[in-house]
Design a protein around this motif. Structure first.
Motif, PDB file in Angstrom:
ATOM      1  N   ALA A  41       0.851  -1.194   0.000  1.00  0.00           N
ATOM      2  CA  ALA A  41       0.000   0.000   0.000  1.00  0.00           C
ATOM      3  C   ALA A  41       0.877   1.230   0.000  1.00  0.00           C
ATOM      4  CB  ALA A  41      -0.923   0.001   1.222  1.00  0.00           C
ATOM      5  N   PRO A  42       0.471   2.286  -0.672  1.00  0.00           N
ATOM      6  CA  PRO A  42       1.279   3.501  -0.699  1.00  0.00           C
ATOM      7  C   PRO A  42       1.072   4.337   0.549  1.00  0.00           C
ATOM      8  CG  PRO A  42      -0.719   3.816  -1.976  1.00  0.00           C
ATOM      9  CD  PRO A  42      -0.742   2.396  -1.501  1.00  0.00           C
ATOM     10  N   GLY A  43       2.060   5.170   0.845  1.00  0.00           N
ATOM     11  CA  GLY A  43       1.910   6.152   1.908  1.00  0.00           C
ATOM     12  C   GLY A  43       2.062   5.572   3.298  1.00  0.00           C
ATOM     13  N   GLY A  44       2.048   6.436   4.310  1.00  0.00           N
ATOM     14  CA  GLY A  44       2.223   6.002   5.685  1.00  0.00           C
ATOM     15  C   GLY A  44       0.933   6.134   6.469  1.00  0.00           C
ATOM     16  N   GLY A  45       0.740   5.232   7.428  1.00  0.00           N
ATOM     17  CA  GLY A  45      -0.456   5.295   8.236  1.00  0.00           C
ATOM     18  C   GLY A  45      -0.196   5.307   9.721  1.00  0.00           C
ATOM     19  N   LEU A  46       1.068   5.450  10.141  1.00  0.00           N
ATOM     20  CA  LEU A  46       1.408   5.377  11.562  1.00  0.00           C
ATOM     21  C   LEU A  46       2.058   6.672  12.017  1.00  0.00           C
ATOM     22  CD1 LEU A  46       1.786   3.849  14.244  1.00  0.00           C
ATOM     23  CD2 LEU A  46       3.920   2.942  13.328  1.00  0.00           C
ATOM     24  N   THR A  47       1.440   7.313  13.012  1.00  0.00           N
ATOM     25  CA  THR A  47       2.054   8.447  13.695  1.00  0.00           C
ATOM     26  C   THR A  47       2.457   7.973  15.081  1.00  0.00           C
ATOM     27  OG1 THR A  47       0.730  10.080  12.510  1.00  0.00           O
ATOM     28  CG2 THR A  47       1.717  10.782  14.577  1.00  0.00           C
ATOM     29  N   LEU A  48       3.747   8.042  15.369  1.00  0.00           N
ATOM     30  CA  LEU A  48       4.294   7.534  16.613  1.00  0.00           C
ATOM     31  C   LEU A  48       4.572   8.714  17.535  1.00  0.00           C
ATOM     32  CD1 LEU A  48       6.842   4.635  16.580  1.00  0.00           C
ATOM     33  CD2 LEU A  48       6.675   6.222  18.483  1.00  0.00           C
ATOM     34  N   VAL A  49       3.873   8.770  18.666  1.00  0.00           N
ATOM     35  CA  VAL A  49       4.013   9.867  19.622  1.00  0.00           C
ATOM     36  C   VAL A  49       4.876   9.400  20.787  1.00  0.00           C
ATOM     37  CG1 VAL A  49       2.813  11.493  21.123  1.00  0.00           C
ATOM     38  CG2 VAL A  49       1.741  10.754  18.976  1.00  0.00           C
ATOM     39  N   VAL A  50       5.996  10.069  20.986  1.00  0.00           N
ATOM     40  CA  VAL A  50       6.892   9.767  22.103  1.00  0.00           C
ATOM     41  C   VAL A  50       6.537  10.699  23.254  1.00  0.00           C
ATOM     42  CG1 VAL A  50       9.272   9.642  22.901  1.00  0.00           C
ATOM     43  CG2 VAL A  50       8.725   9.059  20.530  1.00  0.00           C
ATOM     44  N   LEU A  51       6.012  10.127  24.335  1.00  0.00           N
ATOM     45  CA  LEU A  51       5.725  10.893  25.554  1.00  0.00           C
ATOM     46  C   LEU A  51       6.997  10.852  26.395  1.00  0.00           C
ATOM     47  CD1 LEU A  51       2.191   9.399  26.282  1.00  0.00           C
ATOM     48  CD2 LEU A  51       2.698  11.613  25.238  1.00  0.00           C
ATOM     49  N   SER A  52       7.882  11.797  26.141  1.00  0.00           N
ATOM     50  CA  SER A  52       9.248  11.705  26.638  1.00  0.00           C
ATOM     51  C   SER A  52       9.344  11.810  28.155  1.00  0.00           C
ATOM     52  CB  SER A  52      10.103  12.810  26.011  1.00  0.00           C
ATOM     53  OG  SER A  52      11.413  12.755  26.524  1.00  0.00           O
ATOM     54  N   PRO A  53      10.093  10.893  28.776  1.00  0.00           N
ATOM     55  CA  PRO A  53      10.389  11.004  30.206  1.00  0.00           C
ATOM     56  C   PRO A  53      11.535  11.994  30.427  1.00  0.00           C
ATOM     57  CG  PRO A  53      11.403   9.038  29.320  1.00  0.00           C
ATOM     58  CD  PRO A  53      10.658   9.677  28.182  1.00  0.00           C
ATOM     59  N   THR A  54      11.932  12.176  31.677  1.00  0.00           N
ATOM     60  CA  THR A  54      13.013  13.117  31.986  1.00  0.00           C
ATOM     61  C   THR A  54      14.366  12.437  32.142  1.00  0.00           C
ATOM     62  OG1 THR A  54      12.498  12.935  34.358  1.00  0.00           O
ATOM     63  CG2 THR A  54      11.431  14.730  33.125  1.00  0.00           C
ATOM     64  N   ASP A  55      14.382  11.124  32.359  1.00  0.00           N
ATOM     65  CA  ASP A  55      15.638  10.400  32.560  1.00  0.00           C
ATOM     66  C   ASP A  55      16.522  10.489  31.321  1.00  0.00           C
ATOM     67  OD1 ASP A  55      17.507   8.336  33.578  1.00  0.00           O
ATOM     68  OD2 ASP A  55      16.582   7.116  32.019  1.00  0.00           O
ATOM     69  N   PRO A  56      17.766  10.974  31.458  1.00  0.00           N
ATOM     70  CA  PRO A  56      18.640  11.193  30.295  1.00  0.00           C
ATOM     71  C   PRO A  56      18.924   9.927  29.494  1.00  0.00           C
ATOM     72  CG  PRO A  56      19.500  12.355  32.217  1.00  0.00           C
ATOM     73  CD  PRO A  56      18.387  11.486  32.700  1.00  0.00           C
ATOM     74  N   MET A  57      19.161   8.795  30.165  1.00  0.00           N
ATOM     75  CA  MET A  57      19.486   7.569  29.441  1.00  0.00           C
ATOM     76  C   MET A  57      18.292   7.076  28.625  1.00  0.00           C
ATOM     77  SD  MET A  57      21.159   4.050  30.867  1.00  0.00           S
ATOM     78  CE  MET A  57      21.518   2.675  29.760  1.00  0.00           C
ATOM     79  N   THR A  58      17.112   7.161  29.216  1.00  0.00           N
ATOM     80  CA  THR A  58      15.906   6.747  28.496  1.00  0.00           C
ATOM     81  C   THR A  58      15.661   7.657  27.306  1.00  0.00           C
ATOM     82  OG1 THR A  58      14.958   5.928  30.563  1.00  0.00           O
ATOM     83  CG2 THR A  58      13.441   6.260  28.718  1.00  0.00           C
ATOM     84  N   ARG A  59      15.840   8.948  27.502  1.00  0.00           N
ATOM     85  CA  ARG A  59      15.644   9.901  26.411  1.00  0.00           C
ATOM     86  C   ARG A  59      16.618   9.629  25.269  1.00  0.00           C
ATOM     87  NH1 ARG A  59      13.013  14.836  27.574  1.00  0.00           N
ATOM     88  NH2 ARG A  59      14.461  15.991  26.240  1.00  0.00           N
ATOM     89  N   GLY A  60      17.869   9.310  25.613  1.00  0.00           N
ATOM     90  CA  GLY A  60      18.854   9.023  24.579  1.00  0.00           C
ATOM     91  C   GLY A  60      18.478   7.809  23.755  1.00  0.00           C
TER      92      GLY A  60
END
Length: 362
Positions: A41-60
């Motif tokens: 199928a053409p085109g994209g259908g997924l928008t991925l939302v990152v609800l970012s935490p504050t921990d530096p290692m996780t963010r990296g």
């Protein structure tokens, strides 16, 4: 890596929410299984939302995983969801339009208060829960038994003030996660699911995207050890844990220790000094690190998600995953009454692993 492979076949529009690198990885695995070939199928259908935490290692790690998601053709939206007192209101306000338009919601952590709040807004007819590690096992069990949604390491304790205030939202979210004539629910998991809630579709996660994208790894002769956040979550005593790691490393000749992203700097420093292990802070989830290599011929772990996921990611290689039981004497006095049984279940249900007895510490 095949550009845009993950976007095919995902229409109607899908909105995914993740708060950790492992959740993001499992969204990529789910999308790959849904649409393994870009020409479907053409085109994209997924928008991925990152609800970012504050921990530096996780963010990296999340930023690295977000780059991989973009390489697959997905749209990534980074939200500073915890960037101050007003951040939650700004985040939810900015996402309301997307939530109301989405036909399918994919989430990595149904226990998350953030995700539960977002679930009260959406009218999506399809809900998908992807793995957030061993917590998925508990989520499915609680859904099947009709219990309120409580993380396993907190179960048995009295609800706090915030729990009571949030209870109505949690109750609505739980109803949303119960299949009905208006809504389907799918659980995409590599975890052993013993009881399937009525109406819920269980789809196996075999880490096909990981194996197709990375490796096979170069395998070294030694052993590597995988860290855990059981100390940080208040389940296991710090001193007992450090002594157990030292004993395991000496017994099996381990040279590297792959730190969990939540492990404290103080604990890791002491561990390095006391054991001589090289502390490695991975920049990606361990499944990808192991698949890229180099990786030890033996991987030592305590009960955790990786005893289920690493054998799948490393299928066809000569790597052996060995899991060490948690001695009940290591548990803290504040550990949930549910903790020992849950951890034993994590180990006992793991496939294709070598089981080690709990090591003896003073």
């Amino acid at each position: 890596m095949s550009p845009h492979a993950g976007t095919a076949g995902l229409t109607p529009h899908t909105l995914a929410f993740v708060e950790s690198p492992v959740q993001l990885l499992n969204v990529l695995e789910w999308a790959h299984l849904r649409a393994p070939r870009a020409e479907e199928a053409p085109g994209g259908g997924l928008t991925l939302v990152v609800l970012s935490p504050t921990d530096p290692m996780t963010r990296g790690q999340l930023r690295r995983m977000a780059d991989l998601a973009r390489d697959e053709g997905h749209t990534v939206r980074w939200e500073e969801a915890r960037g101050g007192p007003a951040a939650p209101f700004q985040t939810i306000g900015g996402l309301t339009g997307l939530l109301r338009k989405a036909d399918r919601i994919v989430m990595g952590d149904p226990f998350s208060r953030y995700v539960q709040l977002l679930l009260t807004i959406t009218k999506a007819r399809e809900l998908v829960v992807v793995d957030d590690g061993t917590a998925t096992m508990e989520f499915v069990a609680q859904l099947a038994s009709g219990e309120r949604l409580v993380r396993w390491h907190r179960k048995g304790g009295r609800p706090g003030p915030r729990d009571l205030i949030f209870a109505p939202v949690s109750s609505v979210a739980r109803r949303r996660l119960t299949p009905s004539t208006r809504r389907t629910v799918e659980v995409f998991s590599s975890m052993p699911i013993e009881t399937t809630p009525e109406g819920v579709t269980i789809t196996a996660n075999a880490f096909a995207w990981t194996r197709a994208t990375f490796g096979p790894p170069r395998i070294t002769k030694g052993a590597d050890m995988v860290g855990t956040s059981l100390v940080e979550t208040g389940v296991v005593d710090n001193d007992r844990y450090l002594e157990a790691v030292a004993t395991l490393a000496k017994t099996h000749g381990a040279t590297r220790y792959f730190a969990h992203r939540r492990e404290s700097t103080e604990k890791l420093h002491r561990l390095a000094v006391d054991t001589g292990l090289e502390i490695v802070r991975p920049d990606l989830p361990l499944e990808l690190i192991a698949r890229r290599g180099p990786i030890g011929r033996t991987i030592l772990s305590f009960p955790s998600t990786v005893v289920h996921t690493l054998p799948l990611a490393l299928v066809g290689t000569e790597v052996r995953v060995a899991v060490c039981d948690i001695d009940p004497a290591w548990l803290t006095e504040n550990a949930s009454p549910r903790a020992q049984g849950f951890l034993s279940g994590v180990t006992g249900t793991a496939r294709d692993v070598h089981r080690l007895s709990a090591v003896t510490v003073a």
